[in-house]
Design a protein around this motif. Structure first.
Motif, PDB file in Angstrom:
ATOM      1  N   LEU A  45     138.761 -21.496  39.011  1.00 52.71           N
ATOM      2  CA  LEU A  45     138.379 -23.111  39.071  1.00 52.71           C
ATOM      3  C   LEU A  45     137.385 -23.550  37.716  1.00 52.71           C
ATOM      4  CD1 LEU A  45     137.430 -23.856  42.741  1.00 52.71           C
ATOM      5  CD2 LEU A  45     139.368 -24.515  41.598  1.00 52.71           C
ATOM      6  N   PRO A  46     137.560 -24.634  37.139  1.00 47.24           N
ATOM      7  CA  PRO A  46     136.724 -24.774  36.027  1.00 47.24           C
ATOM      8  C   PRO A  46     135.183 -24.929  36.473  1.00 47.24           C
ATOM      9  CG  PRO A  46     137.949 -26.791  36.920  1.00 47.24           C
ATOM     10  CD  PRO A  46     138.689 -25.671  37.354  1.00 47.24           C
ATOM     11  N   GLY A  47     134.361 -24.622  35.619  1.00 45.88           N
ATOM     12  CA  GLY A  47     133.098 -24.805  35.955  1.00 45.88           C
ATOM     13  C   GLY A  47     132.491 -23.658  37.135  1.00 45.88           C
ATOM     14  N   MET A  48     132.425 -24.169  38.184  1.00 53.64           N
ATOM     15  CA  MET A  48     132.007 -23.473  39.379  1.00 53.64           C
ATOM     16  C   MET A  48     133.261 -22.638  39.868  1.00 53.64           C
ATOM     17  SD  MET A  48     130.131 -24.344  42.817  1.00 53.64           S
ATOM     18  CE  MET A  48     128.667 -24.504  42.122  1.00 53.64           C
ATOM     19  N   ASP A  49     133.465 -21.214  39.896  1.00 55.93           N
ATOM     20  CA  ASP A  49     134.677 -20.862  40.262  1.00 55.93           C
ATOM     21  C   ASP A  49     134.475 -20.629  41.940  1.00 55.93           C
ATOM     22  OD1 ASP A  49     133.044 -18.345  41.247  1.00 55.93           O
ATOM     23  OD2 ASP A  49     133.631 -17.258  39.201  1.00 55.93           O
ATOM     24  N   GLY A  50     135.712 -20.169  42.557  1.00 51.54           N
ATOM     25  CA  GLY A  50     135.867 -20.152  43.954  1.00 51.54           C
ATOM     26  C   GLY A  50     134.791 -19.160  44.452  1.00 51.54           C
ATOM     27  N   TYR A  51     134.377 -18.037  43.846  1.00 50.89           N
ATOM     28  CA  TYR A  51     133.613 -17.170  44.285  1.00 50.89           C
ATOM     29  C   TYR A  51     132.278 -17.818  44.591  1.00 50.89           C
ATOM     30  CZ  TYR A  51     136.577 -13.561  42.978  1.00 50.89           C
ATOM     31  OH  TYR A  51     137.841 -12.812  42.381  1.00 50.89           O
ATOM     32  N   ASP A  52     131.727 -18.715  43.631  1.00 52.19           N
ATOM     33  CA  ASP A  52     130.462 -19.219  43.820  1.00 52.19           C
ATOM     34  C   ASP A  52     130.457 -20.436  44.886  1.00 52.19           C
ATOM     35  OD1 ASP A  52     129.122 -17.758  41.896  1.00 52.19           O
ATOM     36  OD2 ASP A  52     129.786 -18.985  40.199  1.00 52.19           O
ATOM     37  N   VAL A  53     131.730 -20.920  44.980  1.00 53.08           N
ATOM     38  CA  VAL A  53     131.941 -22.007  45.912  1.00 53.08           C
ATOM     39  C   VAL A  53     131.814 -21.229  47.510  1.00 53.08           C
ATOM     40  CG1 VAL A  53     133.503 -23.564  47.050  1.00 53.08           C
ATOM     41  CG2 VAL A  53     133.276 -23.446  44.661  1.00 53.08           C
ATOM     42  N   CYS A  54     132.373 -20.250  47.412  1.00 50.97           N
ATOM     43  CA  CYS A  54     132.482 -19.125  48.858  1.00 50.97           C
ATOM     44  C   CYS A  54     130.863 -19.087  49.151  1.00 50.97           C
ATOM     45  CB  CYS A  54     133.300 -18.092  48.735  1.00 50.97           C
ATOM     46  SG  CYS A  54     133.562 -17.245  50.193  1.00 50.97           S
ATOM     47  N   LYS A  55     130.322 -18.596  48.084  1.00 49.97           N
ATOM     48  CA  LYS A  55     128.812 -18.201  48.407  1.00 49.97           C
ATOM     49  C   LYS A  55     128.062 -19.144  48.915  1.00 49.97           C
ATOM     50  CE  LYS A  55     128.100 -15.952  44.347  1.00 49.97           C
ATOM     51  NZ  LYS A  55     127.402 -15.297  43.480  1.00 49.97           N
ATOM     52  N   ASN A  56     128.258 -20.642  47.992  1.00 49.39           N
ATOM     53  CA  ASN A  56     127.461 -21.701  48.751  1.00 49.39           C
ATOM     54  C   ASN A  56     127.635 -22.187  50.002  1.00 49.39           C
ATOM     55  OD1 ASN A  56     125.778 -23.433  46.462  1.00 49.39           O
ATOM     56  ND2 ASN A  56     127.377 -22.077  45.422  1.00 49.39           N
ATOM     57  N   ILE A  57     129.099 -22.116  50.300  1.00 49.61           N
ATOM     58  CA  ILE A  57     129.412 -22.503  51.769  1.00 49.61           C
ATOM     59  C   ILE A  57     128.803 -21.248  52.870  1.00 49.61           C
ATOM     60  CG2 ILE A  57     131.364 -22.635  53.257  1.00 49.61           C
ATOM     61  CD1 ILE A  57     133.049 -23.725  50.875  1.00 49.61           C
ATOM     62  N   ARG A  58     129.100 -19.968  52.540  1.00 45.88           N
ATOM     63  CA  ARG A  58     128.615 -19.305  53.464  1.00 45.88           C
ATOM     64  C   ARG A  58     126.777 -19.191  53.750  1.00 45.88           C
ATOM     65  NH1 ARG A  58     132.639 -19.893  55.745  1.00 45.88           N
ATOM     66  NH2 ARG A  58     134.453 -18.481  55.851  1.00 45.88           N
ATOM     67  N   SER A  59     126.196 -19.873  52.630  1.00 50.54           N
ATOM     68  CA  SER A  59     124.851 -19.646  52.740  1.00 50.54           C
ATOM     69  C   SER A  59     124.246 -20.984  53.471  1.00 50.54           C
ATOM     70  CB  SER A  59     124.193 -19.653  51.325  1.00 50.54           C
ATOM     71  OG  SER A  59     124.346 -20.833  50.692  1.00 50.54           O
ATOM     72  N   ASP A  60     125.120 -21.805  53.613  1.00 50.57           N
ATOM     73  CA  ASP A  60     124.675 -23.075  54.414  1.00 50.57           C
ATOM     74  C   ASP A  60     125.092 -22.808  55.788  1.00 50.57           C
ATOM     75  OD1 ASP A  60     124.965 -25.733  55.605  1.00 50.57           O
ATOM     76  OD2 ASP A  60     125.254 -26.514  53.629  1.00 50.57           O
ATOM     77  N   ARG A  61     123.984 -23.052  56.640  1.00 50.76           N
ATOM     78  CA  ARG A  61     124.128 -22.794  58.104  1.00 50.76           C
ATOM     79  C   ARG A  61     125.162 -23.635  58.981  1.00 50.76           C
ATOM     80  NH1 ARG A  61     120.419 -19.731  60.636  1.00 50.76           N
ATOM     81  NH2 ARG A  61     120.277 -20.783  62.466  1.00 50.76           N
TER      82      ARG A  61
END
Length: 230
Positions: A56-72
């Motif tokens: 993905l442009p900017g924030m890639d899917g890996y970073d999006v996944c990490k953000n989601i998994r760190s949100d309770r």
């Protein structure tokens, strides 16, 4: 009731192809172009599942996944990673970061829909109300809650399901193929590495020493067995 699915991909024709086929199968679909849009959207509306492109442009899917998994509040949302890459390392990295599944472009629409259905079916199953304790662990199957030394352990949906099926078959050797079929809900072709990645991640969270596990034991060449550790 329609289940909301988020499709995050920067290619319009891919978004439209996926949306058309998911809507045809009774799902409500929201398409987004990038990771920032995804994170902003799901803060206000929690989806049932996310189809997430890696490149993905900017924030890639890996970073999006990490953000989601760190949100309770969002960590249990099932994620299927979509990638044009065929390298094993890309697939493994996605699973290590908490993705539940992956599919590689170009993909069969039929296979994609099958994977979505399987993952949602597993996510919607009502767990047993049993609470079990052993050693320093307590597992509440109804609440999807795991405590280690009375502190909550953050598990993804697939990690919890693996732990649950291993505990409920305590002492029985579970082959990688059986675990794939029972938890992912469809047949992988030679992709038993998926199980190994999730097991490794799970061990790091529940074992005192994940290199010398007390609970989840490897049966070489076959699969895994759960031991109460007593």
């Amino acid at each position: 009731m329609e289940e909301k699915i988020i499709v995050v991909d920067d290619e319009e024709h891919i978004r439209e192809l996926i949306k058309f086929n998911l809507v045809k199968n009774g799902y409500k679909v929201e398409c987004l172009e990038n990771g920032q849009e995804c994170l902003k959207y799901i803060k206000n509306e929690k989806p049932k599942l996310i189809l997430l492109d890696i490149m993905l442009p900017g924030m890639d899917g890996y970073d999006v996944c990490k953000n989601i998994r760190s949100d309770r509040k969002l960590r249990d949302v099932p994620i299927i990673m979509i990638t044009a890459k065929g390298e094993e390392i890309d697939k493994i990295l996605g699973l290590e970061l908490g993705a539940d599944d992956y599919i590689t472009k170009p993909f069969s629409v039929r296979e994609l829909v099958a994977r979505v259905k399987a993952l949602l079916r597993r996510a919607n199953i009502e767990p047993s109300s049993t609470v079990t304790s052993f050693g320093d662990l307590t597992v509440d199957f109804q609440k999807h809650l795991v405590l280690k030394n009375n502190e909550e352990v953050d598990l993804t949906l697939k990690e919890f399901e693996l732990l649950q099926i291993l505990i409920k078959n305590q002492g029985k050797v579970m082959t990688r193929e059986v675990l794939l079929d029972r938890i992912w809900g469809y047949e992988y072709i030679g992709e038993t590495r998926t199980v190994d990645v999730h097991i490794r991640h799970l061990r790091k969270k529940i074992e005192k020493d994940d290199k010398n596990p007390k609970y989840i034991q490897t049966i070489r060449g076959i699969g895994y067995k759960f031991n109460l550790g007593e």
